[in-house]
Design an enzyme around this catalytic site. Structure first.
Site, mmCIF file in Angstrom:
data_model
loop_
_atom_site.group_PDB
_atom_site.id
_atom_site.type_symbol
_atom_site.label_atom_id
_atom_site.label_comp_id
_atom_site.label_asym_id
_atom_site.label_seq_id
_atom_site.Cartn_x
_atom_site.Cartn_y
_atom_site.Cartn_z
ATOM 1 N N ASP A 141 0.805 -1.228 0.000
ATOM 2 C CA ASP A 141 0.000 0.000 0.000
ATOM 3 C C ASP A 141 0.836 1.274 0.000
ATOM 4 O O ASP A 141 0.437 2.292 0.559
ATOM 5 C CB ASP A 141 -0.971 0.003 1.202
ATOM 6 C CG ASP A 141 -1.798 -1.261 1.220
ATOM 7 O OD1 ASP A 141 -2.258 -1.653 0.148
ATOM 8 O OD2 ASP A 141 -1.921 -1.871 2.286
ATOM 9 N N HIS B 196 -4.850 -2.213 -5.765
ATOM 10 C CA HIS B 196 -4.177 -1.017 -6.260
ATOM 11 C C HIS B 196 -5.231 0.017 -6.616
ATOM 12 O O HIS B 196 -6.217 -0.311 -7.256
ATOM 13 C CB HIS B 196 -3.357 -1.349 -7.509
ATOM 14 C CG HIS B 196 -2.143 -2.153 -7.205
ATOM 15 N ND1 HIS B 196 -1.318 -2.656 -8.178
ATOM 16 C CD2 HIS B 196 -1.606 -2.536 -6.040
ATOM 17 C CE1 HIS B 196 -0.324 -3.318 -7.608
ATOM 18 N NE2 HIS B 196 -0.491 -3.266 -6.310
#
Ligand code: IMP
Ligand code: MG
Length: 338
Positions: free
Chosen positions: A12, A41
């Site tokens: 992340d 994503h």
């Protein structure tokens, strides 16, 4: 040539945005994704936001063909849903040996206290599918799914022919060094290695044609599951800013991410083990006063100090990469190229 995008922390870091930016502005023939659907994503362009866990983030460039390598794991319905959402039917290519996670594998992972409670698995079934693949069980590959038959091609051959003709490939990794099965914080790791060399192998590419290895960092570290964070933030008010302005909520897990201060040790290992040539920084706007700033010299002293600290660190770590990209907001266009 090949450019690889890797995570320098615990996933992340904003690899999706960086890969999308590189692909949008660069001339890649192929954008390749490996890894599993536990990794979400986020890509944002002109106010439209896409959350992807299967399709490569480079899809915004309509000239780029999208590839899932043999080291990719997905689920048929999740993949087809994203293909539809992104309108990428005509340019998706799947390796025959990419794995399709079955409902049984997802259920087995979600039912296992070891995966869910001890490791904090996202619960997609990736870990279970990897385990069965290693045991040489009768698992489901992309070549076995009639709904995917139009997408199947020999990926290593295709990609290496592209290199032979002077073409360019963007290889998008998943997660980050702290979650690597080999080099991360075992046992609080995912079921694969998450470094550049492994991503190459998972796609069927060798190391000789690599041009740049991008390692992506945020000025702080987040974790969606259990496991070490060097200096974890506990102040509720401070955390709230990360969870709201910083969108620090798991894209796949939907859990509020834990937040800690930037970790020099993990960062140094990420630069070294990935053989980083270029550093990308996202979320610089989490330092107040840096939203969509157009020039590095106009960053606040706090942001400048962070950049100086990272430069000093990379001066000490082979192969001494430079800071190349800084993201100043969530949109793909909120990006500075240094
Ligand atoms: P698993 O890969 O789902 O088994 O999860 C193992 C550990 O890695 C857990 O702590 C997860 O929260 C974490 N993890 C897995 N994928 C990601 C990701 O894409 N971003 C952040 N954390 C992840
Ligand atoms: Mg993610």
């Amino acid at each position: 040539m090949i450019d690889v995008v890797c995570g320098g922390q615990a996933g992340d870091e904003g690899k999706g945005k960086i890969a999308a930016y590189l692909s949008y502005t660069g001339n890649y023939d192929y954008c390749v994704r490996v890894g599993g659907p536990n990794a979400g994503h986020t890509v944002e362009l002109d106010g439209k936001s896409y959350t992807l866990k299967n399709i490569p983030s480079g899809f915004l460039n309509s000239k780029t063909k999208l590839v899932l390598g043999a080291g990719a794991y997905t689920k048929t319905e999740w993949l087809l849903d994203e293909v539809k959402k992104t309108g990428t039917q005509d340019r998706l290519i799947i390796d025959p040996y990419a794995v399709l996670i079955t409902d049984e594998q997802t259920a087995a992972e979600r039912g296992a206290a070891h995966f869910m409670n001890k490791i904090g698995s996202v619960g997609t079934g990736l870990g279970q599918a990897v385990k069965e693949r290693i045991e040489r069980r009768d698992i489901k590959f992309a070549k076995d799914e009639p709904l995917l038959k139009d997408y199947i091609q020999e990926v290593p051959e295709l990609l290496n022919k592209c290199l032979d003709k002077g073409g360019n490939i963007l290889l998008e990794g998943t997660q980050g060094i702290k979650l690597s099965l080999l080099h991360g914080e075992y046992p609080f790791v995912t079921s694969r290695d998450t470094t550049a060399s492994t991503f190459l192998g998972e796609a069927g590419l060798g190391p000789k044609s690599v041009r740049d290895v991008y390692v992506v960092f945020k000025p702080y570290v987040t974790r969606v599951g259990p496991g070490p964070l060097e200096k974890e933030l506990t102040d509720e008010k401070e955390l709230k800013v990360y969870h709201t302005k910083g969108h620090e909520i798991g894209t796949v897990s939907k859990r509020l991410r834990r937040v800690g201060e930037f970790e020099n040790r993990a960062a140094a290992r990420a630069l070294m083990i990935n053989g980083c040539t270029k550093i990308a920084i996202t979320h610089i706007d989490m330092f107040p006063g840096n939203d969509r700033v157009k020039n590095v010299k106009d960053f606040t002293p706090q942001a400048q100090e962070f950049l100086a600290q990272l430069r000093a660190l990379s001066a000490q770590v082979y192969p001494h990469p430079k800071i190349a990209i800084i993201s100043t907001g969530p949109d793909m266009k909120d990006t500075l190229l240094l």
